[in-house]
Design a protein around this motif. Structure first.
Motif, short mmCIF file in Angstrom:
data_model
loop_
_atom_site.label_atom_id
_atom_site.label_comp_id
_atom_site.label_asym_id
_atom_site.label_seq_id
_atom_site.Cartn_x
_atom_site.Cartn_y
_atom_site.Cartn_z
N ARG A 200 1.55 5.35 3.96
CA ARG A 200 1.06 4.26 3.12
C ARG A 200 0.70 3.09 4.04
O ARG A 200 1.55 2.47 4.66
CB ARG A 200 2.15 3.85 2.13
CG ARG A 200 1.82 2.66 1.25
CD ARG A 200 0.62 2.89 0.37
NE ARG A 200 0.79 3.98 -0.59
CZ ARG A 200 -0.13 4.34 -1.46
NH1 ARG A 200 -1.31 3.72 -1.47
NH2 ARG A 200 0.08 5.34 -2.29
N GLN B 14 -1.05 -1.09 -0.34
CA GLN B 14 -0.94 -0.64 -1.72
C GLN B 14 -2.15 0.20 -2.14
O GLN B 14 -2.03 1.05 -3.03
CB GLN B 14 -0.80 -1.84 -2.66
CG GLN B 14 0.54 -2.56 -2.53
CD GLN B 14 0.68 -3.67 -3.56
OE1 GLN B 14 -0.30 -4.07 -4.20
NE2 GLN B 14 1.89 -4.17 -3.73
N ASP C 74 -6.20 -6.49 0.33
CA ASP C 74 -5.23 -5.42 0.56
C ASP C 74 -5.92 -4.15 1.07
O ASP C 74 -5.43 -3.49 1.97
CB ASP C 74 -4.49 -5.11 -0.75
CG ASP C 74 -3.45 -4.01 -0.57
OD1 ASP C 74 -2.33 -4.32 -0.14
OD2 ASP C 74 -3.79 -2.84 -0.84
#
Length: 665
Positions: free
Chosen positions: A12, A15, A41
């Motif tokens: 990851r 997000q 992001d």
């Protein structure tokens, strides 16, 4: 397909960005619904993924793709007008291009704006057949700000890049391949092919777009493309700046071009034109939110009926055919039906000749078309749109007949421009099934549809009208009932003030020139002649009995109509049209002078600034009245109607936005 054992654990990066190592290739997936926007992001996550790949010895190459049906749909609209957030897109793009590992873009869907700039920085681009690419930033009053104007010319050439960027045009994957923007087009998901190819690219020097040489082109070809672009721009800053920057790509090193592009982007971002176009952008999104339709689902529509096959009816029919509907068109006689079928077929044929559809598309459309002279053939239509002569008795009689033919759940829509749709709905036993769908001519080209909420229109019927307009590729704007609805009512105020200006001393050609310089494609008097003077004349005659005698009234247009001067169709209107060329007519000049003299008006020279100010003020004043009466839901709806239906320049934001910026004072 990769075996499960070949896949590493998911990583990851943010997000909205994740990755997984598969046989030495880091598959990076952007998942930022609904359009995988290049948010802060997302930018941070993709930057982290590229840096991770550069530093991790297990990674031989990178594949970047988007989740769902979009690669990257452009900037995050939530960041519009906000302070810039780290990391900036140019930094991400430069990091991708500079990567020591091959980076392949698997363009699974739309790659627009910053999304295409990301793809251009990759070392190879594989697109799905359904993918679309483009740099539409000029539509928001800016230029690409992360290398689009400098990298695209290195792939497609200067002239083509200038046209694409300055127009904001979006192209299909097949055309992107022919232009050199993508390297491959594949059926289905391009990810697996990208995963297979990416390691092979590590064996050879990486093809960095920014390092490519801009191909030499004949200056005449570039000048020709640029002339077409700037002629359409009509005072917009961004297209001209886009052209300048694309030219720079052929004259300066990449670093200089990128620096100039970024400075231009930042300057334009804060310009009045960009503010106006952002207003239009957000107004279009707000227009979809309609009071009283929360949670209301539209009815399914498969078959669209159209009554009347003149210019308007045939345009509506072609729009429905283009959208994939079964279409039943009804005319009043067998001969009229035959002419209507021929008209629709010729319109479809023109689309083939222009390259908008292919021969298979032509056949498919015509197979879905029925043209008849029997109203009974509309029995199974889900929606019936009337496009007959704009006469209350004619339309009311038609709706009364349709009431006994169509199913109880069929939506009946009137395309009237000025008549009262509530009176038309009253001719049926089910007025709740009636709404207005006011198309603009030519209906298969013009994007606007006013969706009229009649007094008794059921919410689901209104929702169905909105949904149908969107399926037709239109911009639906809901409005209430008044004479002329939003657009024609405001346009009537515009017409009235233009005629006052003529009486006061301005000449039609001076007024047209002033408004065209402001950004309209055509001035008001050229538009009047194009549309035909007899339509407004008939309306004025209907209103004559209730007109206030003390109200100022200009008779010049009536006199022109009495002389048989109905505009371009008769070769004479406010102008004469010898050989189809618009020309100032001494006969009209003499008529105007005579009318001024009869009223004792001492003509004066009116400067163009006053012309523009008075016309904008007239539109804004009527717009505020429309808003106060609840005919329009919001000011932005009024601006959209005038932009998309009447040619108000989008980079001015519409009459109410312009008034708020002080342009009408």
């Amino acid at each position: 397909m990769q075996d499960e054992d070949d896949k590493g654990a998911a990583i990851r990066f943010s997000q909205t960005v994740s990755g997984r190592l598969q046989n030495g290739v880091l598959l990076v997936v952007i998942d930022n619904p609904p359009v995988n926007a290049a948010s802060a992001d997302m930018r941070a996550g993709l930057l982290a993924a590229i840096r991770h790949a550069d530093e991790d010895g297990h990674v031989r190459a990178v594949v970047v793709t988007g989740a769902g049906r979009v690669f990257v749909g452009g900037a995050d609209i939530r960041e519009f007008g906000q302070p810039p957030a780290e990391p900036p897109l140019p930094k991400l793009v430069e990091t991708i291009e500079a990567s020591t590992k091959p980076v392949v873009a698997a363009i699974n869907g739309a790659a627009l704006g910053g999304g295409l700039e990301i793809a251009l920085a990759c070392h190879h681009r594989i697109a799905a057949e359904a993918a679309k690419v483009g740099l539409p930033e000029v539509k928001l009053g800016v230029v690409p700000g992360a290398g689009g104007t400098q990298r695209l010319p290195r792939l497609s050439g200067l002239a083509r890049a200038a046209e694409l960027i300055a127009s904001g045009r979006i192209v299909a994957a097949s055309q992107a391949l022919s232009l050199g923007i993508v390297d491959q087009v594949v059926a289905g998901d391009p990810t697996q092919q990208a995963l297979a190819l990416a390691p092979q690219l590590a064996a050879a020097p990486l093809r960095r777009t920014g390092a490519l040489t801009v191909g030499s082109e004949e200056e005449a070809a570039i000048d020709k493309a640029v002339a077409r672009i700037l002629a359409r721009a009509r005072g917009q800053e961004a297209p001209a700046e886009a052209v300048r920057l694309v030219r720079l790509a052929g004259l300066r090193p990449l670093a200089e071009g990128l620096a100039e592009e970024r400075a231009t982007f930042l300057r334009l971002r804060d310009s009045d034109q960009a503010k106006a176009l952002r207003h239009v952008f957000f107004a279009e999104r707000a227009a979809a939110k309609v009071r009283g339709l929360e949670g209301i689902e539209p009815q399914p529509v498969e078959t669209v009926g159209v009554v009347g096959c003149g210019l308007m009816g045939s345009g509506i029919a072609v729009s429905a055919l283009n959208a994939g509907f079964q279409v039943i068109v009804v005319e009043q006689s067998q001969e009229a039906a035959a002419r209507g079928h021929e008209r629709i077929e010729s319109m479809v044929e023109r689309a083939v000749k222009s390259g908008r559809i292919d021969e298979a598309g032509r056949k498919q459309r015509l197979q879905r078309l029925t043209v008849s002279h029997a109203l009974a053939d509309l029995a199974m239509a889900d929606v019936v749109i009337e496009a007959v002569f704009d006469d209350l008795a004619v339309k009311s009689a038609l709706f009364a007949k349709l009431d006994g033919i169509v199913r109880p759940d069929t939506v009946l829509a009137t395309n009237t421009s000025y008549l009262d749709p509530d009176a038309i709905a009253a001719a049926t036993k089910r007025p709740e099934r009636v709404c207005g769908l006011h198309f603009f001519s030519p209906a298969h080209v013009m994007r606007l549809v006013e969706v009229v909420r009649c007094e008794k229109t059921a919410p689901q019927v209104l929702a169905t009208g909105m949904a149908l307009a969107r399926q037709l590729g239109k911009l639906p704007i809901v409005c209430g009932v008044c004479e002329g609805f939003i657009g024609n009512r405001i346009f009537s105020a515009y017409r009235r003030e233009a005629e006052f200006l003529v009486e006061d001393g301005a000449w039609p050609q001076e007024i047209d020139a002033a408004m065209e310089e402001f950004g309209f494609a055509m001035g008001p008097f050229a538009v009047f002649d194009l549309a035909g003077l007899e339509i407004a004349w008939a309306r004025r005659k209907r209103q004559a009995a209730r007109r206030d005698p003390a109200e100022r009234y200009v008779e010049i247009a009536d006199r022109l109509c009495e002389m048989g001067r109905f505009g371009q169709k008769t070769g004479r209107g406010w102008y004469a049209y010898p050989d189809g060329v618009r020309t100032v007519d001494p006969e009209v000049t003499a008529l105007i002078e005579a009318c001024r003299k009869a009223k004792g008006i001492a003509a004066r020279e009116i400067p163009k600034d006053e012309i523009v100010t008075r016309l904008l003020a007239a539109m804004a004043e009527e717009g505020r009245a429309v808003l106060a009466e609840g005919i329009a839901e919001r000011a932005g709806d009024i601006d959209l109607v005038m932009i998309h239906g009447y040619g108000f320049p989008a980079h001015r934001g519409g009459p109410l936005f312009a008034a708020g910026q002080g342009l009408t004072s």
